[in-house]
Motif scaffolding. Structure first.
Motif, PDB file in Angstrom:
ATOM      1  N   UNK A  87     -88.739  18.218 -23.166  1.00 28.56           N
ATOM      2  CA  UNK A  87     -88.467  17.130 -22.220  1.00 28.56           C
ATOM      3  C   UNK A  87     -89.351  17.246 -20.983  1.00 28.56           C
ATOM      4  N   UNK A  88     -89.661  18.471 -20.574  1.00 28.19           N
ATOM      5  CA  UNK A  88     -90.563  18.641 -19.432  1.00 28.19           C
ATOM      6  C   UNK A  88     -91.951  18.087 -19.769  1.00 28.19           C
ATOM      7  N   UNK A  89     -92.454  18.462 -20.965  1.00 32.57           N
ATOM      8  CA  UNK A  89     -93.790  18.014 -21.371  1.00 32.57           C
ATOM      9  C   UNK A  89     -93.840  16.494 -21.516  1.00 32.57           C
ATOM     10  N   UNK A  90     -92.823  15.918 -22.165  1.00 30.48           N
ATOM     11  CA  UNK A  90     -92.799  14.465 -22.357  1.00 30.48           C
ATOM     12  C   UNK A  90     -92.611  13.753 -21.018  1.00 30.48           C
ATOM     13  N   UNK A  91     -91.760  14.312 -20.156  1.00 25.99           N
ATOM     14  CA  UNK A  91     -91.562  13.713 -18.836  1.00 25.99           C
ATOM     15  C   UNK A  91     -92.853  13.669 -18.039  1.00 25.99           C
ATOM     16  N   UNK A  92     -93.587  14.787 -18.034  1.00 24.28           N
ATOM     17  CA  UNK A  92     -94.859  14.825 -17.305  1.00 24.28           C
ATOM     18  C   UNK A  92     -95.905  13.917 -17.947  1.00 24.28           C
TER      19      UNK A  92
ATOM     20  N   UNK B 199     -78.651  14.597 -19.218  1.00 17.54           N
ATOM     21  CA  UNK B 199     -79.368  15.197 -18.094  1.00 17.54           C
ATOM     22  C   UNK B 199     -80.787  15.608 -18.483  1.00 17.54           C
ATOM     23  N   UNK B 200     -80.990  15.945 -19.777  1.00 16.61           N
ATOM     24  CA  UNK B 200     -82.322  16.319 -20.239  1.00 16.61           C
ATOM     25  C   UNK B 200     -83.300  15.149 -20.156  1.00 16.61           C
ATOM     26  N   UNK B 201     -82.773  13.945 -20.268  1.00 19.75           N
ATOM     27  CA  UNK B 201     -83.644  12.777 -20.411  1.00 19.75           C
ATOM     28  C   UNK B 201     -83.897  12.051 -19.105  1.00 19.75           C
TER      29      UNK B 201
ATOM     30  N   UNK C  21     -87.630  11.279 -18.230  1.00 21.05           N
ATOM     31  CA  UNK C  21     -88.189  10.402 -19.266  1.00 21.05           C
ATOM     32  C   UNK C  21     -87.615   8.996 -19.123  1.00 21.05           C
ATOM     33  N   UNK C  22     -86.321   8.918 -18.869  1.00 19.59           N
ATOM     34  CA  UNK C  22     -85.642   7.623 -18.755  1.00 19.59           C
ATOM     35  C   UNK C  22     -86.180   6.833 -17.559  1.00 19.59           C
ATOM     36  N   UNK C  23     -86.399   7.525 -16.435  1.00 22.54           N
ATOM     37  CA  UNK C  23     -86.939   6.828 -15.265  1.00 22.54           C
ATOM     38  C   UNK C  23     -88.370   6.354 -15.523  1.00 22.54           C
ATOM     39  N   UNK C  24     -89.202   7.213 -16.115  1.00 21.50           N
ATOM     40  CA  UNK C  24     -90.581   6.806 -16.416  1.00 21.50           C
ATOM     41  C   UNK C  24     -90.603   5.609 -17.363  1.00 21.50           C
TER      42      UNK C  24
END
Length: 487
Positions: free
Chosen positions: A146-151, A184-186, A189-192
């Motif tokens: 999730x960190x990698x996908x979020x970034x 909470x993990x997402x 990602x959800x905001x992006x």
């Protein structure tokens, strides 16, 4: 100690960093091997915004690190440096980490990729973040994935690649939901995803994007503000969504303030309150702290310049600006340097509002970035007959009513036919709106429609409002009658 660590991890990943930090402090009081506990405590403090305490904890962990913890703490230090804007130092430190642990490697690559993008090499940063995603997949560590996908989705979106960002974000959310992971993990990602759906004009999907209660307040509030911005562009009052966001945010910050101002300025401009829109943008930009992103400052300057131009040409009695030229120069002077292709186009729009750039070329730039609302706005300002018709079709498809009215006024002034048909068209409805209309025809209530389509009652209410507006219907029965007449 191991049991305490596992309890703290479970609390942290369940979105309860305060409880996790408390558990860790209790364990640290009697722990012999403190480094791993300190490492997790620093993460909790960092997430909670207690940056000074987090830094002290990190330094203590660094002094105790041995074996596998050396690499973990080094990446945490790189992450800390990145948060302080020390991108080159953070990139160098993250790049020096040598580890066989794919989860730690994914973390290091995530930090390095963001720093590369922020230092100007966006393509290299995206490639590095894709490597981070691959390493995270291999590790099986959901947090690092999730960190990698979020970034990755953040860098893609901030560089104007919203379509790819949205696709990756939706895939990741689906995977997390299938795996039964806590929302909470997402959050990132959800905001992006919300930001990219807004930019792409996919506002129906944005309306349907859920905001689970367990998402941290700041991210949940910003998703609501994306929805508020879309509501304002459709001529709806964004205040309810803004007030809801204000209730849950953990202390308003610069980005939150900018998003609120933008939504309110758009809404004021849609109501013909041009001076109010100008003043909102001027005041926020004048007080803009360094933490406000360049993109947000650019958007506010553009909205203020657009409202100032509308004010100059508005018919009838309106409260004019005391010195429109000075206002224009003030907003142009506050334009930050662009960071990425989207910022570059926003900057061009600002100068076009002042009569110093080509609207036709800007419309093509927005087309390349797949941002339909902005392209339609540029074509409206361009004023060429075919450009106006193109803009009109887009405004109808997006249900952007203020823009549609602006196009109609422009077309009347220039005596350009827009090729409208008098009767309302079902073709302007989205597939989801057609589903809702069909159930309206069967006499279903909003609650019953929500249950049948697996949506929230609030989302169904928004769909019903859009259907009534697009069909020009005064109530649900009239909308159903129009549908029967045209099928």
């Amino acid at each position: 100690m191991r049991e305490a660590l596992e309890r703290a991890k479970a609390l942290r990943w369940a979105g309860r960093p305060e409880d996790a930090a408390l558990e860790l402090r209790k364990a640290l009081a009697g722990a012999g091997d403190r480094c791993e506990l300190l490492y997790l405590l620093w993460d909790c403090q960092f997430v909670l915004g207690d940056r000074a305490a987090a830094h002290e904890t990190l330094l203590e962990a660094k002094g105790l690190a041995e074996g596998k913890m050396v690499a973990r703490v080094a990446v945490a230090e790189a992450s800390w440096l990145m948060s302080q804007g020390e991108y080159r130092e953070a990139m160098t430190l993250a790049g020096s980490v040598d580890t066989d642990d794919d989860a730690v490697r994914a973390y290091a690559l995530s930090v390095r990729g963001v720093c590369e993008a922020f230092l100007g090499d966006v393509d290299l940063g995206i490639a590095t973040l894709e490597d981070a995603r691959t390493a995270a997949h291999r590790s099986g560590c959901v947090r690092e994935l999730t960190r990698a996908v979020g970034n990755l989705t953040f860098v893609l979106g901030s560089s104007g690649r919203h379509e790819r960002s949205a696709r990756i974000g939706k895939e990741a959310l689906t995977r997390l939901r299938i795996q039964g992971m806590a929302p909470t993990f997402s959050a990132v990602i959800r905001y992006n995803l919300a930001a990219s759906l807004f930019a792409l004009g996919r506002w129906q999907e944005l309306d349907e994007l859920e905001v689970p209660d367990s998402i941290p307040g700041n991210k949940a509030a910003r998703i609501l503000l994306c929805k508020a911005e879309a509501a304002a562009l459709r001529g709806q009052d964004p205040d309810d969504l803004i007030e809801e966001a204000e209730k849950i945010i953990d202390g308003p910050d610069a980005l939150f303030t900018a998003q609120c101002t933008y939504a309110r300025a758009v809404a004021a401009r849609a109501k013909g309150q041009y001076r109010a829109a100008v003043e909102l943008c001027r005041e926020t930009v004048a007080d803009a702290p360094e933490a406000m992103t360049r993109g947000e400052v650019l958007r506010l300057c553009v909205e203020g310049l657009g409202a100032a131009r509308d004010l100059r040409t508005a018919p009838g009695r309106v409260t004019r600006l005391d010195d429109p030229e000075a206002t224009e120069q003030e907003l142009l002077a506050r334009l930050p340097l662009p960071h990425g292709p989207e910022d570059e186009v926003w900057r061009r729009v600002a100068f076009a509002e002042a009569g110093r750039d080509s609207w036709a070329e800007i419309a093509l730039d927005w087309d390349r970035l797949k941002m339909p609302y902005q392209a339609a706005y540029a074509r409206t300002r361009c004023g060429e007959p075919e450009a106006l018709r193109h803009a009109d079709r887009t405004a109808l498809r997006l249900d952007a009513r203020p823009l549609a009215k602006m196009i109609e006024r422009q077309a009347r002034r220039q005596r350009i036919p827009l090729l409208h048909e008098d009767k309302p068209q079902l073709g302007t409805l989205t597939p989801r709106e057609r589903d809702v209309l069909e159930l309206l025809g069967w006499g279903r209530t909003n609650k019953e429609i929500a249950s049948e389509l697996v949506l929230s009652v609030r989302t169904v209410g928004l769909h019903v409002s859009h259907v009534l507006a697009k069909l020009g219907a005064g109530n649900r029965s009239e909308a159903a009658r129009i549908a029967r007449d045209q099928t």
